[in-house]
Design an enzyme around this catalytic site. Structure first.
Site, mmCIF file in Angstrom:
data_model
loop_
_atom_site.group_PDB
_atom_site.id
_atom_site.type_symbol
_atom_site.label_atom_id
_atom_site.label_comp_id
_atom_site.label_asym_id
_atom_site.label_seq_id
_atom_site.Cartn_x
_atom_site.Cartn_y
_atom_site.Cartn_z
ATOM 1 N NE ARG A 54 -2.602 0.659 3.466
ATOM 2 C CZ ARG A 54 -1.801 1.125 4.441
ATOM 3 N NH1 ARG A 54 -1.253 2.321 4.338
ATOM 4 N NH2 ARG A 54 -1.571 0.401 5.512
ATOM 5 C CE1 TYR A 107 -16.142 12.756 -14.699
ATOM 6 C CE2 TYR A 107 -15.272 12.703 -12.470
ATOM 7 C CZ TYR A 107 -15.905 12.077 -13.528
ATOM 8 O OH TYR A 107 -16.285 10.769 -13.396
ATOM 9 C CG ASP A 184 -8.887 16.799 -14.232
ATOM 10 O OD1 ASP A 184 -8.260 16.178 -15.104
ATOM 11 O OD2 ASP A 184 -9.942 16.363 -13.718
ATOM 12 C CE LYS A 209 -12.695 9.135 -17.760
ATOM 13 N NZ LYS A 209 -12.895 10.422 -17.125
HETATM 14 C C1 LIG Z 1 -13.257 10.802 -15.888
HETATM 15 C C2 LIG Z 1 -12.685 12.058 -15.350
HETATM 16 C C3 LIG Z 1 -12.306 12.150 -14.009
HETATM 17 C C4 LIG Z 1 -12.517 11.013 -13.020
HETATM 18 O O1 LIG Z 1 -11.657 9.953 -13.243
HETATM 19 P P1 LIG Z 1 -11.966 8.437 -12.784
HETATM 20 O O2 LIG Z 1 -10.773 7.705 -13.276
HETATM 21 O O3 LIG Z 1 -13.257 8.050 -13.439
HETATM 22 O O4 LIG Z 1 -12.092 8.445 -11.299
HETATM 23 C C5 LIG Z 1 -11.728 13.324 -13.578
HETATM 24 N N1 LIG Z 1 -11.552 14.373 -14.411
HETATM 25 C C6 LIG Z 1 -11.913 14.324 -15.692
HETATM 26 C C7 LIG Z 1 -11.678 15.505 -16.566
HETATM 27 C C8 LIG Z 1 -12.494 13.170 -16.213
HETATM 28 O O5 LIG Z 1 -12.866 13.135 -17.501
#
Ligand SMILES: *Cc1c(COP(=O)(O)O)cnc(C)c1O
Length: 387
Positions: A54, A107, A184, A209
């Site tokens: 962990r 998001y 992000d 993604k």
């Molecule tokens: C999908 C997404 C997230 C969340 O990510 P997960 O891997 O689903 O937890 C955060 N920010 C953006 C811009 C996203 O498209």
């Protein structure tokens, strides 16, 4: 990574070359997957010594090194169990009772998490239009009894509205007000935008993604340029335990190897499709930063190495036409998420949790790497049927 050369390696090379085992005779070209929760350990462990998975485990390292190098972070990234785990780690930098400024259209689960922080920890949350630099910085500065923000959250382009932020101006203004800036960078990927080059403090990713890129893993990453901030993110990961499984991280590294090719193809196709969609009579409005008429175009052209591969589309026939289009497509996958090799789309407001300022009929298209003419034929037959 190979020996440093006179030139720093380009991102398209780093995705392939970074995070490889040392080139010893007989060594594997790819890093192994190590499945062990614990490590042999006697006495008082030395700093950095493998101890318990962990806290740290070697299957994370190649991916963490590669992503850190791609983002231009002075140290490896921290992989976490999902994008939201990475976002939670970054938002832990806002103290209880502190102020957080974030984009109205970031998001939606990030917004949900911010609301939770507001209820649980008394964090004061202010939503802004992230493409309106003056408004963002006014919110960050506070005034009239409102203290400056502790953290400015930036998503650019935003999900799903595709607004483009003036990142260097926001970072300069936020730093002058004493606020940290977290970005992000999921939509852009480090191939298109590297927030640390603009002075950002923290970068997070939904690795789910583009970085992993095959819609087969859920994974996240966070990193900070400053060692003390990075140590806080690291401590958060260990304490909260939202860690990644070794297989997922290995798959993400495998996906990352083709990131440059995938992004290049998807971006080129997205721009071509956006142009054609904008000219179709069944389409009321197209948003894509690559279109010269898009409000974010000039800024994206100045700040980004490309325009990404997400398209915002509003059909002339509104919500019903949007739903009919999604249902009529044979190649495009009707699904949430984005950044996979397969093209997908969805109407975002089908979720009751999506921001009410996102138009009800807005479809978000994630362009994949299929043949662009096949993608267009599928869209065109659906749109023609609406007209
Ligand atoms: C999908 C997404 C997230 C969340 O990510 P997960 O891997 O689903 O937890 C955060 N920010 C953006 C811009 C996203 O498209």
């Amino acid at each position: 990574m190979p020996e440093p050369t006179a030139h720093p390696l380009q991102p398209a090379t780093l995705v392939v070359a970074a995070g490889r085992p040392a080139r010893e005779q007989g060594a594997p070209v790819n890093p192994p997957v190590v499945l062990s929760s614990t490590y042999v350990s006697r006495g008082v462990p030395a700093p950095g010594e493998p101890l318990y998975a962990r806290m740290d485990t070697e299957t994370w390292h190649p991916f963490e090194e590669a992503l850190g190098a791609l983002e231009g972070c002075p140290h490896p990234a921290l992989v976490l169990g999902s994008g939201m785990a990475a976002i939670a780690a970054a938002l832990s930098l806002v103290p209880p009772g502190g102020r957080l400024v974030l984009p109205r259209h970031c998001y939606q689960v990030t917004l949900g998490y911010a609301r939770d922080l507001a209820e649980r920890s008394g964090v004061r949350v202010e939503l802004v239009d992230v493409d309106d630099t003056d408004a963002v910085l006014a919110a960050v500065r506070g005034g009239d009894g409102t203290p400056p923000a502790d953290l400015l959250w930036v998503e650019s382009p935003t999900n799903p509205m595709l607004e483009v932020a003036d990142l260097p101006a926001l970072v300069a203004g936020a730093h002058a007000a004493g606020a940290l800036v977290a970005v992000d960078n999921t939509f852009a990927t480090p191939l298109v935008q590297r927030p640390f080059e603009h002075g950002a403090d923290v970068v997070v990713h939904s690795v789910t993604k583009y970085l992993a890129g095959h819609s087969d893993v859920v994974l996240g990453a966070a990193m900070a340029a400053d060692p003390a901030l990075h140590a806080r993110l690291h401590a958060y990961r260990t304490l909260h335990g939202a860690v990644a499984g070794p297989f997922e991280v290995w798959l993400a590294l495998r996906g990352l190897r083709t990131l440059a090719l995938r992004v290049e193809r998807a971006q080129a196709s997205a721009l071509e499709l956006a142009r054609r969609l904008a000219a179709h009579p069944a389409v009321a409005h197209v948003r894509h930063p690559g279109l010269p008429q898009d409000p974010g175009h000039a800024r994206a052209a100045r700040l980004m190495d490309g325009f990404g591969s997400i398209i915002g589309l509003r059909p002339a026939g509104g919500v019903d036409a949007g739903d009919a289009l999604v249902a009529s497509l044979r190649l495009w996958v009707p699904a949430t998420s984005l950044g996979g090799v397969e093209s997908s789309l969805e109407r975002r407001r089908r979720f009751a949790t999506e921001s009410v300022t996102v138009p009800e009929d807005l479809l978000r298209l994630s362009v994949g790497i299929e043949d662009v003419e096949d993608l267009w034929r599928d869209l065109a037959q659906g749109l023609d049927a609406l007209a």
